[in-house]
Scaffold this motif. Structure first.
Motif, PDB file in Angstrom:
ATOM      1  N   ARG A   8       1.737  -9.416  -9.511  1.00 39.09           N
ATOM      2  CA  ARG A   8       2.892  -8.661  -9.018  1.00 39.09           C
ATOM      3  C   ARG A   8       2.564  -7.179  -8.934  1.00 39.09           C
ATOM      4  N   SER A   9       1.891  -6.699  -9.924  1.00 41.24           N
ATOM      5  CA  SER A   9       1.517  -5.293  -9.971  1.00 41.24           C
ATOM      6  C   SER A   9       0.587  -4.943  -8.809  1.00 41.24           C
ATOM      7  N   ILE A  10      -0.380  -5.812  -8.549  1.00 41.65           N
ATOM      8  CA  ILE A  10      -1.305  -5.602  -7.432  1.00 41.65           C
ATOM      9  C   ILE A  10      -0.552  -5.690  -6.108  1.00 41.65           C
ATOM     10  N   ASP A  11       0.352  -6.674  -5.984  1.00 40.20           N
ATOM     11  CA  ASP A  11       1.153  -6.810  -4.760  1.00 40.20           C
ATOM     12  C   ASP A  11       2.003  -5.559  -4.526  1.00 40.20           C
ATOM     13  N   ASN A  12       2.615  -5.078  -5.589  1.00 40.25           N
ATOM     14  CA  ASN A  12       3.418  -3.854  -5.470  1.00 40.25           C
ATOM     15  C   ASN A  12       2.557  -2.670  -5.035  1.00 40.25           C
ATOM     16  N   ALA A  13       1.382  -2.568  -5.639  1.00 41.51           N
ATOM     17  CA  ALA A  13       0.471  -1.478  -5.275  1.00 41.51           C
ATOM     18  C   ALA A  13       0.040  -1.595  -3.821  1.00 41.51           C
ATOM     19  N   LEU A  14      -0.265  -2.832  -3.383  1.00 39.24           N
ATOM     20  CA  LEU A  14      -0.649  -3.047  -1.987  1.00 39.24           C
ATOM     21  C   LEU A  14       0.505  -2.714  -1.039  1.00 39.24           C
ATOM     22  N   ASN A  15       1.719  -3.086  -1.413  1.00 39.95           N
ATOM     23  CA  ASN A  15       2.889  -2.767  -0.592  1.00 39.95           C
ATOM     24  C   ASN A  15       3.078  -1.255  -0.480  1.00 39.95           C
ATOM     25  N   ARG A  16       2.928  -0.549  -1.628  1.00 41.67           N
ATOM     26  CA  ARG A  16       3.066   0.908  -1.598  1.00 41.67           C
ATOM     27  C   ARG A  16       1.966   1.534  -0.744  1.00 41.67           C
ATOM     28  N   LEU A  17       0.731   0.987  -0.863  1.00 41.31           N
ATOM     29  CA  LEU A  17      -0.380   1.484  -0.064  1.00 41.31           C
ATOM     30  C   LEU A  17      -0.118   1.271   1.426  1.00 41.31           C
ATOM     31  N   GLU A  18       0.361   0.090   1.772  1.00 42.49           N
ATOM     32  CA  GLU A  18       0.668  -0.205   3.175  1.00 42.49           C
ATOM     33  C   GLU A  18       1.763   0.715   3.703  1.00 42.49           C
ATOM     34  N   ALA A  19       2.796   0.962   2.894  1.00 45.95           N
ATOM     35  CA  ALA A  19       3.870   1.867   3.299  1.00 45.95           C
ATOM     36  C   ALA A  19       3.327   3.284   3.494  1.00 45.95           C
ATOM     37  N   ALA A  20       2.465   3.724   2.600  1.00 50.08           N
ATOM     38  CA  ALA A  20       1.878   5.057   2.711  1.00 50.08           C
ATOM     39  C   ALA A  20       1.018   5.171   3.963  1.00 50.08           C
ATOM     40  N   ILE A  21       0.243   4.125   4.252  1.00 53.43           N
ATOM     41  CA  ILE A  21      -0.590   4.121   5.456  1.00 53.43           C
ATOM     42  C   ILE A  21       0.286   4.154   6.705  1.00 53.43           C
ATOM     43  N   ASN A  22       1.396   3.398   6.699  1.00 51.34           N
ATOM     44  CA  ASN A  22       2.311   3.408   7.839  1.00 51.34           C
ATOM     45  C   ASN A  22       2.918   4.788   8.040  1.00 51.34           C
ATOM     46  N   ARG A  23       3.307   5.451   6.931  1.00 53.67           N
ATOM     47  CA  ARG A  23       3.858   6.799   7.032  1.00 53.67           C
ATOM     48  C   ARG A  23       2.808   7.773   7.567  1.00 53.67           C
ATOM     49  N   LEU A  24       1.590   7.650   7.062  1.00 52.43           N
ATOM     50  CA  LEU A  24       0.499   8.501   7.529  1.00 52.43           C
ATOM     51  C   LEU A  24       0.245   8.279   9.018  1.00 52.43           C
ATOM     52  N   ASP A  25       0.245   7.022   9.438  1.00 53.37           N
ATOM     53  CA  ASP A  25       0.053   6.706  10.849  1.00 53.37           C
ATOM     54  C   ASP A  25       1.158   7.334  11.698  1.00 53.37           C
TER      55      ASP A  25
END
Length: 94
Positions: A8-25
């Motif tokens: 769950r912790s890894i999934d949450n981290a991946l979700n946050r990373l994906e959201a950050a990448i989307n914002r950066l994009d």
């Protein structure tokens, strides 16, 4: 249980990373669009300057024609006044 928590912790981290990448994009895309706008804005300003110059020339030409028409109208008015006076003088003598 520890594995589930880690997952769950890894999934949450991946979700946050994906959201950050989307914002950066989105920011990069916005920046690219913004950087392209000055050229468009400069081109638009150049077109507006050309239109303004063309309209100013047209206004000057129209003003010159108006001055000519006004002068001609004044001259015609004076001639008509003299003609009317002449006709009235002739009719007054008759």
């Amino acid at each position: 249980m520890a594995d589930e928590t880690e997952t769950r912790s890894i999934d949450n981290a991946l979700n946050r990373l994906e959201a950050a990448i989307n914002r950066l994009d989105a920011v990069v895309q916005h920046r690219l669009e913004t950087d392209a706008q000055p050229a468009d804005r400069d081109a638009e300003l150049a077109l507006m300057d050309e239109d303004r110059a063309r309209l100013a020339a047209a206004l000057d030409a129209a003003s010159a024609r108006l001055a000519t028409v006004s002068a001609t109208t004044g001259e015609v008015g004076h001639r008509l006044d003299r003609a009317i006076e002449t006709v009235q003088d002739v009719l007054g003598r008759a």
